[in-house]
Design an enzyme around this catalytic site. Sequence first.
Site, mmCIF file in Angstrom:
data_model
loop_
_atom_site.group_PDB
_atom_site.id
_atom_site.type_symbol
_atom_site.label_atom_id
_atom_site.label_comp_id
_atom_site.label_asym_id
_atom_site.label_seq_id
_atom_site.Cartn_x
_atom_site.Cartn_y
_atom_site.Cartn_z
ATOM 1 N N LYS A 42 77.624 -23.334 66.701
ATOM 2 C CA LYS A 42 77.930 -23.594 65.286
ATOM 3 C C LYS A 42 78.579 -24.940 65.004
ATOM 4 C CE LYS A 42 76.233 -21.010 63.515
ATOM 5 N NZ LYS A 42 74.723 -20.947 63.609
ATOM 6 N N SER A 43 78.373 -25.882 65.921
ATOM 7 C CA SER A 43 79.012 -27.195 65.769
ATOM 8 C C SER A 43 78.064 -28.289 65.303
ATOM 9 C CB SER A 43 79.646 -27.588 67.107
ATOM 10 O OG SER A 43 80.576 -26.599 67.505
ATOM 11 N N GLY A 44 76.824 -27.905 64.966
ATOM 12 C CA GLY A 44 75.858 -28.908 64.521
ATOM 13 C C GLY A 44 74.757 -29.161 65.545
ATOM 14 N N PHE A 75 66.303 -24.233 74.626
ATOM 15 C CA PHE A 75 67.662 -23.719 74.821
ATOM 16 C C PHE A 75 67.738 -23.268 76.282
ATOM 17 C CE2 PHE A 75 70.496 -20.059 73.011
ATOM 18 C CZ PHE A 75 71.610 -20.624 73.608
ATOM 19 N N LYS A 100 68.835 -28.370 75.341
ATOM 20 C CA LYS A 100 69.996 -27.889 74.585
ATOM 21 C C LYS A 100 70.774 -26.863 75.398
ATOM 22 C CE LYS A 100 70.598 -24.289 71.124
ATOM 23 N NZ LYS A 100 70.019 -23.605 69.950
ATOM 24 N N HIS A 102 74.786 -24.544 75.341
ATOM 25 C CA HIS A 102 76.134 -24.298 74.807
ATOM 26 C C HIS A 102 77.112 -24.031 75.955
ATOM 27 C CE1 HIS A 102 74.826 -24.054 70.682
ATOM 28 N NE2 HIS A 102 74.164 -22.925 70.808
ATOM 29 N N SER A 132 81.814 -20.458 60.385
ATOM 30 C CA SER A 132 80.364 -20.500 60.570
ATOM 31 C C SER A 132 79.925 -19.426 61.576
ATOM 32 C CB SER A 132 79.951 -21.896 61.054
ATOM 33 O OG SER A 132 78.556 -21.992 61.188
ATOM 34 N N PHE A 136 77.384 -16.258 61.321
ATOM 35 C CA PHE A 136 76.280 -16.155 62.282
ATOM 36 C C PHE A 136 76.287 -14.783 62.965
ATOM 37 C CE2 PHE A 136 74.230 -17.668 66.406
ATOM 38 C CZ PHE A 136 72.961 -17.763 65.862
ATOM 39 N N TYR A 187 81.171 -33.465 64.228
ATOM 40 C CA TYR A 187 80.444 -33.011 63.037
ATOM 41 C C TYR A 187 81.010 -33.682 61.781
ATOM 42 C CZ TYR A 187 78.566 -29.655 59.592
ATOM 43 O OH TYR A 187 77.937 -29.074 58.518
ATOM 44 N N ARG A 251 73.630 -22.516 56.171
ATOM 45 C CA ARG A 251 74.518 -21.812 55.239
ATOM 46 C C ARG A 251 75.095 -22.765 54.190
ATOM 47 N NH1 ARG A 251 79.871 -20.344 54.951
ATOM 48 N NH2 ARG A 251 80.259 -21.922 56.542
ATOM 49 N N GLY A 253 76.691 -26.166 55.379
ATOM 50 C CA GLY A 253 76.577 -27.512 55.941
ATOM 51 C C GLY A 253 77.635 -28.470 55.431
HETATM 52 P P1 A3P Z 1 77.653 -23.682 58.289
HETATM 53 O O1 A3P Z 1 77.520 -22.262 58.733
HETATM 54 O O2 A3P Z 1 79.093 -24.104 58.166
HETATM 55 O O3 A3P Z 1 76.858 -24.015 57.089
HETATM 56 P P2 A3P Z 1 74.434 -24.810 65.024
HETATM 57 O O4 A3P Z 1 73.151 -25.527 64.783
HETATM 58 O O5 A3P Z 1 75.270 -25.400 66.115
HETATM 59 O O6 A3P Z 1 74.255 -23.334 65.128
HETATM 60 O O7 A3P Z 1 75.347 -25.071 63.739
HETATM 61 C C1 A3P Z 1 75.023 -24.506 62.493
HETATM 62 C C2 A3P Z 1 75.909 -25.145 61.435
HETATM 63 O O8 A3P Z 1 75.488 -26.496 61.226
HETATM 64 C C3 A3P Z 1 75.807 -24.436 60.089
HETATM 65 O O9 A3P Z 1 77.081 -24.612 59.475
HETATM 66 C C4 A3P Z 1 74.711 -25.261 59.430
HETATM 67 O O10 A3P Z 1 74.671 -25.138 58.033
HETATM 68 C C5 A3P Z 1 75.134 -26.658 59.857
HETATM 69 N N1 A3P Z 1 74.049 -27.644 59.741
HETATM 70 C C6 A3P Z 1 72.793 -27.556 60.199
HETATM 71 N N2 A3P Z 1 72.082 -28.651 59.869
HETATM 72 C C7 A3P Z 1 72.915 -29.459 59.187
HETATM 73 C C8 A3P Z 1 72.774 -30.752 58.575
HETATM 74 N N3 A3P Z 1 71.613 -31.396 58.595
HETATM 75 N N4 A3P Z 1 73.856 -31.276 57.956
HETATM 76 C C9 A3P Z 1 75.014 -30.618 57.926
HETATM 77 N N5 A3P Z 1 75.224 -29.403 58.488
HETATM 78 C C10 A3P Z 1 74.181 -28.831 59.116
#
Ligand code: A3P
Length: 287
Positions: A42-44, A75, A100, A102, A132, A136, A187, A251, A253
Amino acid sequence: AQRQELGSIHGIPLYSYFVEKWAQVDAFQARPDDLLISTYPKSGTTWISEIVDMIYNDGDEEKCKRDAIFNRVPFMEMSCPGLISGTEQLATLPSARIVKTHLPVQLLPVSFWEQDCKMIYVARNAKDVAVSYYHFYLMAKMHPDPGTWNEFLQTFMAGEVAYGSWYDHVKGWWEKKKDYRILFLFYEDMKEDPKRETEKVIKFLGKELKKEVVDKILHHTSFQEMKKNPTTNYEMMPTWAMDHSVSPFMRKGMSGDWKNFFTVAQNEIFDAHYEEQMKGSTFRCQM
Ligand code: A3P
């Protein structure tokens, strides 16, 4: 699908269905020109993966749109009965691969260190990650039931979520940066100035791209574009695995959404615990 309790791999809580083929992960052969993308969940991850894949494809969106993100950037540790595992999928790909993971540093296959692969780590502030991750857990049914937000927050702080402690994860990777070719991104910086951060990635990868190409990459990897792009928004997943009506994968972002979820009391407890966990580390991150 049934929600399942987490298993454990070398002491780290992980999806139980990863256990069966774990030997493949330990034995994974990295190639010197592999690029590793590493993050705590969930870090981008999806965002940086799309940026890197666009850079590899010189900004050709059509090439990137030909396939789902998890086929372009496999992954590594993923394993699920009846599906090709991440390591098996990677073995079929030509060089140069984008991989990729984690995994915390101590679980990364040693060949990545031995081959001195380039790596990009993206860190996101712990509070937004917790929020986030909670959403998830709600929408992705491979997780145990998160319970209430308050219950999940305790579980997160205790490191009893998939991939374990956020604190140990970021500290571990932060330390490795001293000795390996790791581009360490945040992020929050990517949100603040996507152009600056994307240019760092381009430079790290030893590429030179025309301004028009960079602009195309920035447009294509904006939150709005990635949210509507079927190859990046995870809506291709079957509903039994991810239910976007509960909470979309793409969600919000944004940075600072934690302020909409943490109570004053939760925030105080979290801050005290954070300080304790991060004591002695030079890792800093915008909240
Ligand atoms: P939120 O749940 O806070 O919206 P991962 O890809 O590591 O699972 O991380 C998912 C998080 O990254 C989600 O956060 C998602 O919305 C955000 N995210 C994905 N693409 C993004 C983008 N292009 N710009 C900003 N945030 C993004």
